[in-house]
Design an enzyme around this catalytic site. Structure first.
Site, PDB file in Angstrom:
ATOM      1  N   ARG A 144      11.215  31.975  31.005  1.00  0.00           N
ATOM      2  CA  ARG A 144      12.419  31.636  30.223  1.00  0.00           C
ATOM      3  C   ARG A 144      12.207  32.046  28.765  1.00  0.00           C
ATOM      4  O   ARG A 144      13.118  32.517  28.113  1.00  0.00           O
ATOM      5  CB  ARG A 144      12.720  30.133  30.313  1.00  0.00           C
ATOM      6  CG  ARG A 144      13.736  29.676  29.288  1.00  0.00           C
ATOM      7  CD  ARG A 144      14.348  28.310  29.562  1.00  0.00           C
ATOM      8  NE  ARG A 144      13.446  27.327  30.111  1.00  0.00           N
ATOM      9  CZ  ARG A 144      12.493  26.666  29.425  1.00  0.00           C
ATOM     10  NH1 ARG A 144      12.313  26.899  28.141  1.00  0.00           N
ATOM     11  NH2 ARG A 144      11.725  25.786  30.032  1.00  0.00           N
TER      12      ARG A 144
ATOM     13  N   TYR B 248      39.393  36.256  24.297  1.00  0.00           N
ATOM     14  CA  TYR B 248      39.205  36.094  25.746  1.00  0.00           C
ATOM     15  C   TYR B 248      39.454  34.627  26.124  1.00  0.00           C
ATOM     16  O   TYR B 248      38.982  33.713  25.423  1.00  0.00           O
ATOM     17  CB  TYR B 248      37.787  36.540  26.113  1.00  0.00           C
ATOM     18  CG  TYR B 248      37.392  36.155  27.510  1.00  0.00           C
ATOM     19  CD1 TYR B 248      38.127  36.591  28.609  1.00  0.00           C
ATOM     20  CD2 TYR B 248      36.295  35.337  27.739  1.00  0.00           C
ATOM     21  CE1 TYR B 248      37.774  36.225  29.885  1.00  0.00           C
ATOM     22  CE2 TYR B 248      35.935  34.965  29.020  1.00  0.00           C
ATOM     23  CZ  TYR B 248      36.688  35.416  30.088  1.00  0.00           C
ATOM     24  OH  TYR B 248      36.341  35.042  31.352  1.00  0.00           O
TER      25      TYR B 248
ATOM     26  N   LYS C 255      30.549  43.967  30.951  1.00  0.00           N
ATOM     27  CA  LYS C 255      31.607  44.974  30.793  1.00  0.00           C
ATOM     28  C   LYS C 255      30.997  46.359  30.536  1.00  0.00           C
ATOM     29  O   LYS C 255      30.242  46.827  31.357  1.00  0.00           O
ATOM     30  CB  LYS C 255      32.558  44.508  29.687  1.00  0.00           C
ATOM     31  CG  LYS C 255      33.025  43.045  29.841  1.00  0.00           C
ATOM     32  CD  LYS C 255      33.746  42.835  31.136  1.00  0.00           C
ATOM     33  CE  LYS C 255      34.405  41.491  31.339  1.00  0.00           C
ATOM     34  NZ  LYS C 255      33.603  40.277  31.169  1.00  0.00           N
TER      35      LYS C 255
ATOM     36  N   ASP D  80      32.861  39.720  18.485  1.00  0.00           N
ATOM     37  CA  ASP D  80      32.761  40.038  19.910  1.00  0.00           C
ATOM     38  C   ASP D  80      33.125  41.523  20.034  1.00  0.00           C
ATOM     39  O   ASP D  80      34.273  41.913  19.868  1.00  0.00           O
ATOM     40  CB  ASP D  80      33.728  39.144  20.709  1.00  0.00           C
ATOM     41  CG  ASP D  80      33.642  39.395  22.206  1.00  0.00           C
ATOM     42  OD1 ASP D  80      33.245  40.502  22.598  1.00  0.00           O
ATOM     43  OD2 ASP D  80      34.007  38.476  22.978  1.00  0.00           O
TER      44      ASP D  80
HETATM   45  C1  LIG Z   1      36.037  40.055  25.201  1.00  0.00           C
HETATM   46  C2  LIG Z   1      35.245  39.172  26.115  1.00  0.00           C
HETATM   47  N1  LIG Z   1      34.315  38.356  25.599  1.00  0.00           N
HETATM   48  C3  LIG Z   1      33.571  37.530  26.381  1.00  0.00           C
HETATM   49  C4  LIG Z   1      33.753  37.499  27.749  1.00  0.00           C
HETATM   50  C5  LIG Z   1      32.925  36.557  28.585  1.00  0.00           C
HETATM   51  O1  LIG Z   1      31.911  37.273  29.232  1.00  0.00           O
HETATM   52  P1  LIG Z   1      31.308  36.881  30.684  1.00  0.00           P
HETATM   53  O2  LIG Z   1      32.436  37.000  31.662  1.00  0.00           O
HETATM   54  O3  LIG Z   1      30.225  37.877  30.864  1.00  0.00           O
HETATM   55  O4  LIG Z   1      30.823  35.485  30.581  1.00  0.00           O
HETATM   56  C6  LIG Z   1      34.703  38.339  28.331  1.00  0.00           C
HETATM   57  C7  LIG Z   1      34.925  38.312  29.793  1.00  0.00           C
HETATM   58  O5  LIG Z   1      35.880  38.847  30.297  1.00  0.00           O
HETATM   59  C8  LIG Z   1      35.466  39.184  27.498  1.00  0.00           C
HETATM   60  O6  LIG Z   1      36.409  40.004  27.996  1.00  0.00           O
END
Ligand SMILES: Cc1ncc(COP(=O)(O)O)c(C=O)c1O
Length: 401
Positions: free
Chosen positions: A51, A112, A211, A186
């Site tokens: 970890r 998101y 992604k 992000d």
């Molecule tokens: C812009 C964005 N940030 C964060 C996330 C969250 O990521 P995860 O699904 O890997 O937890 C997503 C998921 O779709 C996203 O599109």
């Protein structure tokens, strides 16, 4: 060698990487061991427990830190500016732990749905956080807010999910610095190939590695990168203390995906532009939202801060509003076949989805209405198939809408 002087294409492959010391393996092995032998209590090779220390995860962390130009030392994994997590949300959850109980923060209004859910439905209750949601496409809103209220952190997504609003990163970073707020971007939609928040003055970058970084829809993961030593030390502590780390198999896949990020992003951008332009001429489409189209309200900022090879490049995400409502959206989505009707984005294969029912269902209906996440709104993630085939597929779907 840090590889930071290389072009981004080369950094995708070599950034922070070196052959495995025991065997010379060019690709990092998947280290599955949960624990590591010690010669004497506290005397070991830098690895105690997986970890805390895992060489496969460290390899991915150094890669993403290098791609985002963290600039912190890659020589020692413990001081490297990259951190990998079990998911994007695990990364967001850990980043929020930098704040003290009860802290105020500002969050971009369109984010998101899972980010919004974590803040409003979990951390407001469990950590007493006070999020204020602002449309940061106008940076003066942030200035006006911070003139009156404190904020420990400012959370930005650009382009946003799903309405593809674009935020002026340099302007927001400067305001955060003046007011002493940690700025986090992000960067999932743009990726480090197109957009470089740390170089524009941001303190931290976050990714859903699920992604574009992973790029093949076969791994769930997240990452944080910082160029601030103080934040890196806190994040390394929090990553281990909270424990939502990326596992070694996932780190291997994410690193493997990141190596082709540059070539994939070129194709995503070229096809994204071609398909957005085609959709804009289609009689059944009311509106196309794509930062690369001059009709996009923040097109000028996007062209300035999203670039590939010194030229504007806008990624593979397109949002459209169909003429009609839910019935038309359903017929369209049921009649595309190459575009898979599925959540997520950023993979080699094209995906399509209905945010109001799928990815953003956790955003209250009233907020969705205000943000324009309507029943006729459809989000496309343009993959790297031949764009002519994708256009044929969309034409067929739209003919049934
Ligand atoms: C812009 C964005 N940030 C964060 C996330 C969250 O990521 P995860 O699904 O890997 O937890 C997503 C998921 O779709 C996203 O599109």
């Amino acid at each position: 060698m840090t590889h930071s002087n290389l072009n981004l294409e080369s950094r995708c492959i070599h950034g922070g990487q070196h052959p495995e010391p025991t065997t010379g393996a060019v690709m990092p092995p998947i280290f599955t061991s949960s624990t590591f032998v010690q010669e004497s209590p506290g005397v070991h090779k830098g690895f105690e427990y997986s970890r805390s220390h895992n060489a496969t995860r460290f390899a991915f962390e150094r890669c993403v830190a290098n791609l985002e130009s963290s600039g912190l030392s890659e020589a020692d994994d413990r001081t490297c500016g990259g951190f990998a997590f079990a998911s994007g949300l695990a990364a967001i959850g850990t980043a929020l732990e930098l704040l003290d109980h009860g802290a105020p923060l500002v969050c971009m209004d369109d984010v998101y749905g899972g980010t919004f859910r974590l803040l409003t439905r979990v951390r407001v209750r469990s950590a007493g956080l006070h999020p204020t949601y602002l449309d940061l496409t106008d940076p003066s809103r942030l200035e006006a807010h911070l003139a009156k209220h404190k904020a420990g952190m400012v959370w930005v997504e650009t382009p946003t999910n799903p309405t593809l609003k674009v935020v002026d990163l340099a302007a927001i970073a400067a305001i955060c610095k003046r007011h002493g707020a940690i700025s986090v971007c992000d960067n999932t939609f743009a990726t480090p190939m197109l957009q470089r928040p740390l170089e524009m003055g941001f303190d931290m970058v976050m990714h859903s590695a699920t992604k574009y970084l992973g790029g093949h829809s076969d791994v769930v993961g997240g990452a944080l990168v910082t160029n601030r030593t103080d934040l890196a030390e806190k994040l390394r502590f929090l990553q281990n203390a909270i424990g939502s780390v990326m596992g070694p198999f996932d780190a291997y896949l994410a690193l493997r995906g990141a190596k082709t990020l540059a070539v994939r992003m070129r194709r995503h951008c070229d096809s994204g532009m071609q398909i957005a332009q085609w959709l804009a001429t289609h009689p059944k489409v009311e509106k196309v939202i794509y930062p690369g189209l001059p009709s996009h309200p923040q097109h000028a900022i996007a062209a300035k801060q999203m670039q590939l090879d010194g030229k504007p490049a806008f990624g593979g995400m397109i949002t459209i509003l169909l003429k009609g409502g839910l019935a038309e959206s359903r017929r369209f989505l049921e009649n595309v076949h190459l575009f898979a009707l599925a959540e997520s984005l950023g993979g080699v294969e094209s995906l399509i989805e209905h945010p109001a029912i799928m990815t953003h269902a956790s955003v209250p209906a009233e907020s969705r209405q205000q943000l324009g996440i309507l029943d006729n709104l459809v989000r496309l993630s343009v993959g790297i198939e031949h764009p002519d085939d994708l256009i044929r597929d969309l034409a067929h779907g739209l003919s049934k809408a």
